[in-house]
Design an enzyme around this catalytic site. Sequence first.
Site, PDB file in Angstrom:
ATOM      1  N   GLU A  93       0.809  -1.207   0.000  1.00  0.00           N
ATOM      2  CA  GLU A  93       0.000   0.000   0.000  1.00  0.00           C
ATOM      3  C   GLU A  93       0.848   1.265   0.000  1.00  0.00           C
ATOM      4  O   GLU A  93       0.537   2.229  -0.685  1.00  0.00           O
ATOM      5  CB  GLU A  93      -0.930   0.011   1.198  1.00  0.00           C
ATOM      6  CG  GLU A  93      -1.903   1.153   1.049  1.00  0.00           C
ATOM      7  CD  GLU A  93      -2.971   1.155   2.107  1.00  0.00           C
ATOM      8  OE1 GLU A  93      -2.937   0.264   2.968  1.00  0.00           O
ATOM      9  OE2 GLU A  93      -3.813   2.047   2.050  1.00  0.00           O
ATOM     10  N   ASP A  94       1.932   1.264   0.787  1.00  0.00           N
ATOM     11  CA  ASP A  94       2.657   2.519   1.008  1.00  0.00           C
ATOM     12  C   ASP A  94       3.956   2.667   0.221  1.00  0.00           C
ATOM     13  O   ASP A  94       4.580   3.715   0.260  1.00  0.00           O
ATOM     14  CB  ASP A  94       2.983   2.683   2.502  1.00  0.00           C
ATOM     15  CG  ASP A  94       1.709   2.779   3.330  1.00  0.00           C
ATOM     16  OD1 ASP A  94       0.659   3.050   2.727  1.00  0.00           O
ATOM     17  OD2 ASP A  94       1.776   2.574   4.544  1.00  0.00           O
TER      18      ASP A  94
END
Length: 751
Positions: A93-94
């Site tokens: 996600e990051d």
Amino acid sequence: MEQKHVMTPEEEDRMIEDAFKDVLDGYLKSNHRKKVEIIERAYRFAKDAHKGIRRRSGEPYILHPIAVAKIASQEIGLGSTSICAALLHDVVEDTDYTVEDIEQHFGKKIAQLVEGLTKISGGIFGDKASLQAENFRKLLLTMSEDIRVVLIKMADRLHNMRTLGSMTPNKQYKIAGETLYIYAPLAHRLGLFAIKTELEDLSFKYEHPVAYARISEQIKESEARRAAVYSDFSEPIKKKLDEMGLTYEAKARLKSVYSIWNKMETKHVPFKEVYDLYAMRIVFECDDPAKEKGICWSIYSAITDIYKLHPDRTRDWISVPKANGYQALHLTVMGPDGNWVEVQIRSRRMDEIAEKGFAAHWKYKIGEGDEESELNVWLRTIKDILDNPEPSAIDFLDTLKLNLFASEIVVFTPKGELLTLPADATVLDVAFELHSELGIHCIAGKVNHKLVPLSHKLKSGDQVEVLTSRSQMPQPEWEAFLVTAKAKTRLRQALRKNRMPMIAKGKMILTEWLEAHDIPDNNAVISKLQGVFHVPNREELCYQLGSEEIALGDFLIKTLKKQADAQQSRSLFSKLLNLNRKSDSKAVAETAENAPKAKINTKETYELNYDENSSNFRIAECCCPIPGDDVMGFIDDNGEVVVHALTCPRAQVLKASFGSRILATRWKTVTAKSLAHVRIEGIDRHGILQELIHMISSHMAIDIRKLNIEAHDEVFDCDLWVRVADAEAVNSLCSKVKTINGVQSASRIQI
Ligand code: MN
């Protein structure tokens, strides 16, 4: 988290390595196979991927995945695959890494878990998180593939709650509300009791900081007295257990801050009355699961030799474990000071299951797969619902929540088959549970061989037979007494099926009429029609047209044309504005309609001002908070701020569903008076009511707006609506009223 001094990069790195070593040490002490190499690799990978990134609190980001891995391993009891997935859970996600990268390095299973976690987290923590219910559905869909996704998500949420202090207030509300609404019940259902309790306490701390501090203080103050009472009670039992040669641990069971508060609120009782309920827990060591049941009952027998048993409060969760896997033997006895004390008896194995839930089942797995069967039953229920999605995802969430919360009963079919149902389930629930056809054609039931109506509420142990007739048709009124999500879904399906021909007919009537009068079929026109005929949606509109309950007439033509023109120019305008954006015109038109009128900054605490002439908010009718109550704001479709009590069930739903429209609020200048509802109960005597009214209106100078008094036999109850400045005034009114001879209770009613 506060930082006392700025760490050097070397110190910081040592702290990170120590935190990881802690995870590894805990893992090595567990019963899992020792797959250290892959865990170390996952850690290095994640550390490198999050390098240089910090959390809001200022600490290095990698500490978060490490903490989540530690919870997954040590508090939930998961193994190496989950530890790796927890360490990697925010990487996709990051950072720039993809699921494929994870698969390449760590294999398919871990990559799947990380993918599942990424899918659900995007919505739940993101700012675009207005479709919580939809996300929750996704969460559960993923869950039926691998329950570990949900368990790791639970660990992630727990760590976020533990570090919630560094978030902005409106984020705190949103996350705390969502936790209380979705995660705590889910933790309960999965049997993660320790985590459920901590999640509730943490949510409560952020939603009601004052009450939280006050109750914590009261617990501390009463500690010494409680310890003395506990030791008086437990000493004779311990002596006996020692004589029996058992190895065991005995402790006083403490109620959580949240559960104390909850009881005070719902039962309207003071702290002392809630807290004076004591409980003791005995956990004994035993290597042979076959002997556990016998030992439990021998301890039971030893205790009832010493203290008097409460006749109907023995709970045998050993012979029939709860659906979430909980096993224990509970009994309630009269303590030496005359108070009832609950004693819970468990083996070490049962205790671990109680604290860690199904994850502990795996640890003690004997034979093949049987321990998971109860969980599979639940997962299948969820799949049933998911396969037939309701039009509104929020409805789905509510239906499901009912099932998560309800305590359970067990009933039998005539063939001796066992059914676990939520409390208050009816004969009709059983019919639908067994088969849709049985439900639709059910006319009555036989409970323990006696004829009963469809709506008859069942008790644990009942034997239930369903009677049907081909001529029976499903009725919409049935939904009122159905309890299980499955039955409700099946009933609605059947009703919809019956309505289909009418709806189709209505659709045709509508389309033809609109065409004949040259009116476009768009949102504005339909919602105008819904308003005119007081129907909630298009489907109902068509149904009522088709069944000739309503009819379209010429009187509508003019207003509808005006509506249609207005919408057209509006969407044209939005299109021009959004020419370069990806969104389609329909979505744009809708947002334009729903956007708040005035821009309110949700990041800042909103100050509530109110005098006789004007106010910058509206009081929610569902919970009617007054100044001094813990409240939150919600920006409604018209851009108006609606103020709800934090305890309001409707507010819980709003928080979980429309996070971005929630406001942290503070009472600022409020000079106008608010209406509060007080209930007074007592023993009737001559003159008591005059005394009561006299005290309130003349003595305390409070305006009475409405008064309802009912006396039956010796008791009376009185509902009173008064105008007051704030919550404090109501509280002092209540305590004054309680000093009147004969008044038993006086408390404010909020919802
Ligand atoms: Mn996370």
